[in-house]
Design an enzyme around this catalytic site. Structure first.
Site, PDB file in Angstrom:
ATOM      1  N   TYR A 155       0.805  -1.319  -0.080  1.00 21.97           N
ATOM      2  CA  TYR A 155       0.014   0.051  -0.084  1.00 21.97           C
ATOM      3  C   TYR A 155       0.902   1.199  -0.012  1.00 21.97           C
ATOM      4  CZ  TYR A 155      -4.118  -2.889   0.986  1.00 21.97           C
ATOM      5  OH  TYR A 155      -5.038  -3.717   0.769  1.00 21.97           O
ATOM      6  N   LYS A 222       3.407 -13.922   6.725  1.00 16.72           N
ATOM      7  CA  LYS A 222       3.768 -14.894   5.833  1.00 16.72           C
ATOM      8  C   LYS A 222       5.680 -15.025   5.695  1.00 16.72           C
ATOM      9  CE  LYS A 222       2.610 -17.935   2.614  1.00 16.72           C
ATOM     10  NZ  LYS A 222       2.084 -19.205   2.940  1.00 16.72           N
ATOM     11  N   ASP A 267      -1.606 -17.978   5.635  1.00 17.68           N
ATOM     12  CA  ASP A 267      -2.714 -18.909   5.056  1.00 17.68           C
ATOM     13  C   ASP A 267      -3.390 -19.943   6.342  1.00 17.68           C
ATOM     14  OD1 ASP A 267      -0.047 -19.675   5.132  1.00 17.68           O
ATOM     15  OD2 ASP A 267      -0.199 -21.297   3.714  1.00 17.68           O
ATOM     16  N   ASP A 291      -5.948  -6.306   5.361  1.00 19.65           N
ATOM     17  CA  ASP A 291      -6.916  -6.193   4.555  1.00 19.65           C
ATOM     18  C   ASP A 291      -7.716  -7.571   4.068  1.00 19.65           C
ATOM     19  OD1 ASP A 291      -8.744  -4.969   2.679  1.00 19.65           O
ATOM     20  OD2 ASP A 291      -7.114  -4.361   1.364  1.00 19.65           O
TER      21      ASP A 291
END
Length: 401
Positions: A155, A222, A267, A291
């Site tokens: 972003y 992640k 995940d 998000d």
């Protein structure tokens, strides 16, 4: 144009490192685009009535309209006037509706711009069940809050369009300096995650957990793939917990009277909130993960029409519903104002007006559980309320508490 404050009301002030809110604070309002012009006014009506009921006229909000989006473009000739940014920075408390952002071209997101220029680095999104229809079996077990880092990650807007001269130069640099070969027809994006931004979002989340009596803080990342960005995010978060909150937390192991701090791969986190939502309490994430997980979590309790948000800096608070402008239903008076109502309740909570906050939340739950809902929540054949009708039912429920 010079900024002109309302003649009534007072500005919230920072004293001794804390925000002090007067009994009649000035709160900035941006109605926004699309359904924002419908849901924000009714949310304000609900808030005003809650404050009146909770404090018997001893407190009241002075709402001050500022412009952004299409209304600003029409009246001021620009999408985000300077006086709007200065106004929010001055009064420190604000409520905003959704602002339209083109997909793939045009101006950058005004929502992202506001967060960046005001340094609203924490996007706080509570996820709780209020009785909305949902196929999720464990909806009533969902009660966690997401702290999404708001200023970095993809972003940050560092991109190069495919086939441009700029992209070619970056591709050549990567191959020449690092031996990294990327397809020449690639668009490129740079993902910055800094120690500074990571640690202040973790600090904000941990302080919230301490202040609100929360029991678990989970770092979502992640880091198994992006070791030097999201992996670093994980390590820097743990560092804050260990060095600054050691008296309150336990790392990786549950201990009586301590806040458990742990982490989950991104995940796996999506699976975890579905199969064991009760195990999660406060979730801290980089921007993009935040998000994604926010919308997925909202789906568990009825969708983004039920999702509230609060953008926080060190002291400035900008509340906004998570949903977009919904142009397909804008102007029809059928939008669900629940997210806007919950957002203003979240702002009241930040202000320390807990009694008014609880009135709104209890009344909203009571209204929805009684089957008085807007079209998005109505069952087949069930009568759906208009936006304003729903808000009136919430107000009636407050008056009956």
């Amino acid at each position: 144009m010079e900024m002109k404050l309302p003649e009534e009301g007072k500005i919230a002030e920072v004293r001794g490192g804390k925000l002090e809110v007067p009994d009649e604070p000035i709160v900035a309002v941006i109605e926004g685009d699309g359904i924002g012009r419908e849901v924000i006014p009714v949310a304000i009506r609900v808030a005003d009535r809650a404050v009146e009921l909770a404090y018997g006229g001893k407190r009241g909000i002075i709402w001050w309209e500022l412009l952004a989006g299409k209304k600003a473009l029409k009246e001021k000739g620009e999408l985000l006037p300077k006086e709007t940014i200065e106004g929010i920075a001055t009064v420190k408390l604000a409520l905003k509706g959704p602002l339209e952002t083109p997909v793939g071209s045009g101006h950058r997101s005004l929502n992202v711009t506001l967060r960046k220029v005001l340094d609203l680095y924490a996007n706080v999104r509570p996820v709780q069940y209020y009785g909305a229809p949902t196929p999720f079996a464990y909806a009533d077990k969902v009660d966690f809050i997401i702290f999404r880092e708001n200023t970095e990650d993809v972003y940050a807007g560092i991109e190069w369009k495919a086939f441009t001269e700029e992209a070619r130069k970056v591709l050549e640099f990567l191959e020449r300096e690092f031996g990294i070969k990327v397809r020449e027809d690639s668009g490129l994006s740079l993902k910055p995650i800094s120690k500074f931004a990571t640690q202040r979002i973790m600090r904000k989340a941990l302080q919230w957990a301490v202040d609100k009596g929360r029991r678990v803080v989970t770092i979502m990342h992640k880091g198994n793939i992006m070791k030097f960005t999201e992996g670093a995010f994980r390590e820097w978060c743990y560092e804050v917990a260990e060095k600054e909150f050691s008296e309150y937390v336990s790392i990786g192991e549950e201990k009586p009277g301590k806040i458990l701090v742990n982490d989950r791969i991104a995940d796996n986190m999506f699976q975890q909130i579905i199969i064991k939502p009760w195990a999660y309490d406060v979730i801290v994430t980089p921007n993009l993960n935040g998000d994604y997980i926010s919308d997925a979590a909202a789906a568990l309790v009825g969708g983004v029409g039920m999702a509230s948000g609060l953008n926080l800096g060190d002291y400035i608070a900008l509340a906004e519903p998570v949903h977009g402008t919904a142009p397909d239903i804008a102007g029809k008076g059928i939008a669900n104002p629940s997210a806007a109502i919950l957002s203003v309740a979240l702002l009241l909570e930040y202000m320390g007006w807990i009694e008014a906050t609880e009135l709104i939340r209890k009344a909203l739950r009571k209204t929805i559980e009684s089957g008085k809902v807007t079209a998005d929540l109505a069952k087949p054949g069930e009568k759906a309320l208009k936006t304003e009708e729903f808000a009136e039912e919430v107000i009636k429920a407050m008056e009956g508490l």
